[in-house]
Design a protein around this motif. Sequence first.
Motif, short mmCIF file in Angstrom:
data_model
loop_
_atom_site.label_atom_id
_atom_site.label_comp_id
_atom_site.label_asym_id
_atom_site.label_seq_id
_atom_site.Cartn_x
_atom_site.Cartn_y
_atom_site.Cartn_z
N ALA A 214 1.05 -1.44 -0.23
CA ALA A 214 -0.05 0.50 0.49
C ALA A 214 1.07 1.19 0.28
O ALA A 214 2.49 1.42 0.68
CB ALA A 214 -0.76 0.15 0.84
N PRO A 215 0.03 2.47 -0.86
CA PRO A 215 1.04 3.39 -0.07
C PRO A 215 1.29 4.48 0.60
O PRO A 215 0.27 4.21 1.97
CB PRO A 215 0.13 5.11 -1.53
N LEU A 216 2.06 5.09 0.88
CA LEU A 216 2.24 5.63 2.86
C LEU A 216 1.16 6.68 2.55
O LEU A 216 0.44 6.69 1.58
CB LEU A 216 3.94 6.60 2.73
N GLY A 217 1.39 8.01 2.82
CA GLY A 217 0.75 9.24 3.25
C GLY A 217 1.26 9.94 2.44
O GLY A 217 1.84 9.65 1.08
N HIS A 218 0.38 10.83 1.86
CA HIS A 218 0.30 12.24 0.98
C HIS A 218 2.02 13.11 0.73
O HIS A 218 2.60 12.76 1.76
CB HIS A 218 -1.07 12.72 1.19
N CYS A 219 1.41 13.36 0.04
CA CYS A 219 3.58 14.21 -0.03
C CYS A 219 3.63 15.22 0.75
O CYS A 219 4.89 15.46 1.36
CB CYS A 219 4.25 14.85 -1.50
N ASP A 220 1.74 15.91 1.21
CA ASP A 220 2.15 16.75 2.24
C ASP A 220 1.97 16.44 3.43
O ASP A 220 2.00 17.45 4.21
CB ASP A 220 0.86 17.82 1.69
N GLU A 221 2.06 15.28 3.61
CA GLU A 221 2.10 14.53 5.39
C GLU A 221 3.39 14.02 5.22
O GLU A 221 3.12 12.73 5.75
CB GLU A 221 0.90 13.33 5.21
N HIS A 222 4.61 14.74 4.87
CA HIS A 222 5.53 14.03 5.49
C HIS A 222 6.20 11.96 4.77
O HIS A 222 6.63 11.47 5.64
CB HIS A 222 6.36 13.83 6.27
N ALA A 223 5.71 12.27 3.31
CA ALA A 223 5.79 10.13 3.00
C ALA A 223 7.07 10.42 2.86
O ALA A 223 7.50 9.08 3.62
CB ALA A 223 5.11 10.09 1.96
#
Length: 235
Positions: A214-223
């Motif tokens: 699964a992907p990590l968090g959003h780029c704006d959420e410090h992926a």
Amino acid sequence: GRFSIATGRADRTSTPEIQQEELELNAPVVLSNGAMVYDYEADRCLVESHLDGDAPERLAQLCRVFPDLAVEAYHGEEIYVHNPNAVTTTHLTKVGGVQIPCPIGSMPTPWIKVLLEQDHPYLLAVQAHLLRCWGDSFEAIFSNPYLLELTAKGCHKGSMAARAAQLLHIDPRHFYCMGDNQNDLPMLELSALPFAPANCAQEVRGWLAARGRAPLGHCDEHAVAQAIGILDSLY
């Protein structure tokens, strides 16, 4: 560990962003979507590839078949453009490049890479035609829906990121990559543990899902920080 980046941008357009973001890189970087490996510490190119000498004629043929196609050809630090459109303007405004209008036959060679620009359905037809006719000479990979990037066959983010790792004697078992678009897939395929942010392209999301990831968090959420945290837990 070693930290670097692999970008579709050329040296002249990537350097200002690296400086603006104050990135501290302790490994060579991959530029031009896999056409170059550059060592900023030593300020020198380590590896560079070019499209073959038939590329201008093939590109001219392609533009005759697809007359609405816009072209950016990268020769050294110069960007030559043919039939620019709104995508061209938006792209060069974003990366800070200066366009030099020029007929394809008059563009100086060799080319490091070429960008083809139009809407996505149009570019899908262009990609299919190009790979059918000259797939043994080109890599043709999307960096976003409106940009189709051409590099020499075998030269993409994956092959050049692996080359940079080899230059540093990094074991493939300790080679990790993170990416968000189709041009990152060759690199993610080599990663011991592939990472992608939540706002990655659908093609990347599907690639991860097929591998049970699964992907990590959003780029704006410090992926990126999340990926580093996972690696910290492993080491």
